[in-house]
Design a protein around this motif. Structure first.
Motif, short mmCIF file in Angstrom:
data_model
loop_
_atom_site.label_atom_id
_atom_site.label_comp_id
_atom_site.label_asym_id
_atom_site.label_seq_id
_atom_site.Cartn_x
_atom_site.Cartn_y
_atom_site.Cartn_z
N LYS A 77 6.04 -3.59 -9.83
CA LYS A 77 6.18 -3.01 -8.50
C LYS A 77 5.08 -3.54 -7.57
CE LYS A 77 7.19 1.29 -8.80
NZ LYS A 77 7.03 2.75 -8.95
N ASN A 78 3.86 -3.63 -8.08
CA ASN A 78 2.75 -4.12 -7.27
C ASN A 78 2.91 -5.60 -6.93
OD1 ASN A 78 1.47 -1.67 -7.11
ND2 ASN A 78 0.12 -2.05 -8.84
N LYS A 79 3.37 -6.40 -7.87
CA LYS A 79 3.58 -7.83 -7.60
C LYS A 79 4.64 -8.03 -6.54
CE LYS A 79 1.94 -9.80 -11.90
NZ LYS A 79 2.27 -10.48 -13.15
N ALA A 80 5.64 -7.16 -6.50
CA ALA A 80 6.69 -7.27 -5.49
C ALA A 80 6.14 -7.09 -4.08
CB ALA A 80 7.79 -6.25 -5.77
N ILE A 81 5.08 -6.30 -3.96
CA ILE A 81 4.45 -6.11 -2.65
C ILE A 81 3.14 -6.89 -2.53
CG2 ILE A 81 5.55 -3.89 -2.19
CD1 ILE A 81 2.95 -2.52 -3.05
N GLN A 82 2.95 -7.83 -3.46
CA GLN A 82 1.79 -8.72 -3.48
C GLN A 82 0.47 -7.94 -3.50
OE1 GLN A 82 2.61 -11.25 -0.14
NE2 GLN A 82 4.03 -12.51 -1.33
N LYS A 83 0.40 -7.03 -4.43
CA LYS A 83 -0.79 -6.20 -4.61
C LYS A 83 -1.21 -6.29 -6.07
CE LYS A 83 -2.08 -1.37 -4.76
NZ LYS A 83 -1.54 -0.06 -5.04
N LYS A 84 -2.50 -6.27 -6.30
CA LYS A 84 -3.00 -6.24 -7.68
C LYS A 84 -2.96 -4.82 -8.20
CE LYS A 84 -5.97 -10.10 -8.42
NZ LYS A 84 -7.22 -10.50 -9.03
N THR A 85 -2.73 -4.70 -9.51
CA THR A 85 -2.76 -3.39 -10.15
C THR A 85 -4.22 -2.95 -10.26
OG1 THR A 85 -0.75 -3.91 -11.37
CG2 THR A 85 -2.08 -2.09 -12.18
N SER A 86 -4.51 -1.81 -9.66
CA SER A 86 -5.89 -1.34 -9.58
C SER A 86 -6.18 -0.30 -10.65
CB SER A 86 -6.15 -0.73 -8.20
OG SER A 86 -5.38 0.44 -8.04
N PHE A 87 -7.44 0.06 -10.74
CA PHE A 87 -7.87 1.11 -11.66
C PHE A 87 -7.22 2.44 -11.28
CE2 PHE A 87 -10.97 4.34 -13.13
CZ PHE A 87 -10.85 4.09 -14.48
N SER A 88 -7.05 2.69 -9.99
CA SER A 88 -6.40 3.94 -9.57
C SER A 88 -4.92 3.95 -9.98
CB SER A 88 -6.54 4.15 -8.06
OG SER A 88 -5.87 3.15 -7.34
N ASP A 89 -4.28 2.77 -10.02
CA ASP A 89 -2.91 2.69 -10.53
C ASP A 89 -2.86 3.08 -12.01
OD1 ASP A 89 -1.78 1.81 -8.11
OD2 ASP A 89 -2.17 -0.30 -8.60
N VAL A 90 -3.83 2.60 -12.76
CA VAL A 90 -3.91 2.92 -14.19
C VAL A 90 -4.16 4.41 -14.37
CG1 VAL A 90 -5.22 2.53 -16.32
CG2 VAL A 90 -4.64 0.59 -14.85
#
Length: 159
Positions: A77-90
């Motif tokens: 989902k993050n790659k689709a919006i060109q965002k890195k997966t962050s610690f807050s995502d985890v």
């Protein structure tokens, strides 16, 4: 939505079965395989020890897949919006998994699954048949409680 309404929705909704099946199928395949492999401990250890060993092996396999899939979906989902997966995502993944699986997992790992894995091999007279029957009985309780949580979380927009 109240707990009773969520349970009622689950019991009446056959169309959601595919969604639940798709959500849990790979983790369940891994857990079932682990339980069958773990049943070989019955040749070495006593019934209660084997019941807990199988439970922990099954849990490791199940949650390894669940956590991996949750991370993969978030990352996709993050790659689709060109965002890195962050610690807050985890942290969000961990929070959602705790809400979905929390108390069902605690009840299951401490009481329900070991009870079923211990008694059903004794009642059936066959360790493999009993372990599979125990797994199915424990899964019915576990998935009922987990799906109630999952549906409640969807209604509260946690996903």
């Amino acid at each position: 939505m109240s707990f009773i309404k969520v349970v009622h929705t689950i019991m009446l909704s056959k169309t959601q079965f595919k969604e639940w099946f798709d959500r849990y199928k790979y983790a369940e395949v891994a857990a079932t395989t682990a339980a069958l492999l773990g049943s070989q401990f019955s040749r070495i250890f006593s019934g209660l020890t084997t019941a807990y060993l199988i439970t922990f092996i099954e849990y490791f396999a199940f949650y390894s897949v669940i956590i991996g899939m949750a991370y993969w979906q978030c990352d996709k989902k993050n790659k689709a919006i060109q965002k890195k997966t962050s610690f807050s995502d985890v942290l969000m993944i961990i929070k959602n998994l705790l809400l979905e699986f929390g108390y069902p997992a605690v009840l299951d790992i401490l009481f329900i699954r070991p009870f079923c894995m211990y008694w059903l091999p004794i009642l059936t007279g066959n360790s493999l048949t009993g372990i599979m029957a125990g797994k199915i009985c424990a899964d019915v309780v576990f998935y009922f409680l987990t799906i109630v949580n999952y549906e409640w979380m969807k209604r509260k927009n946690h996903f």
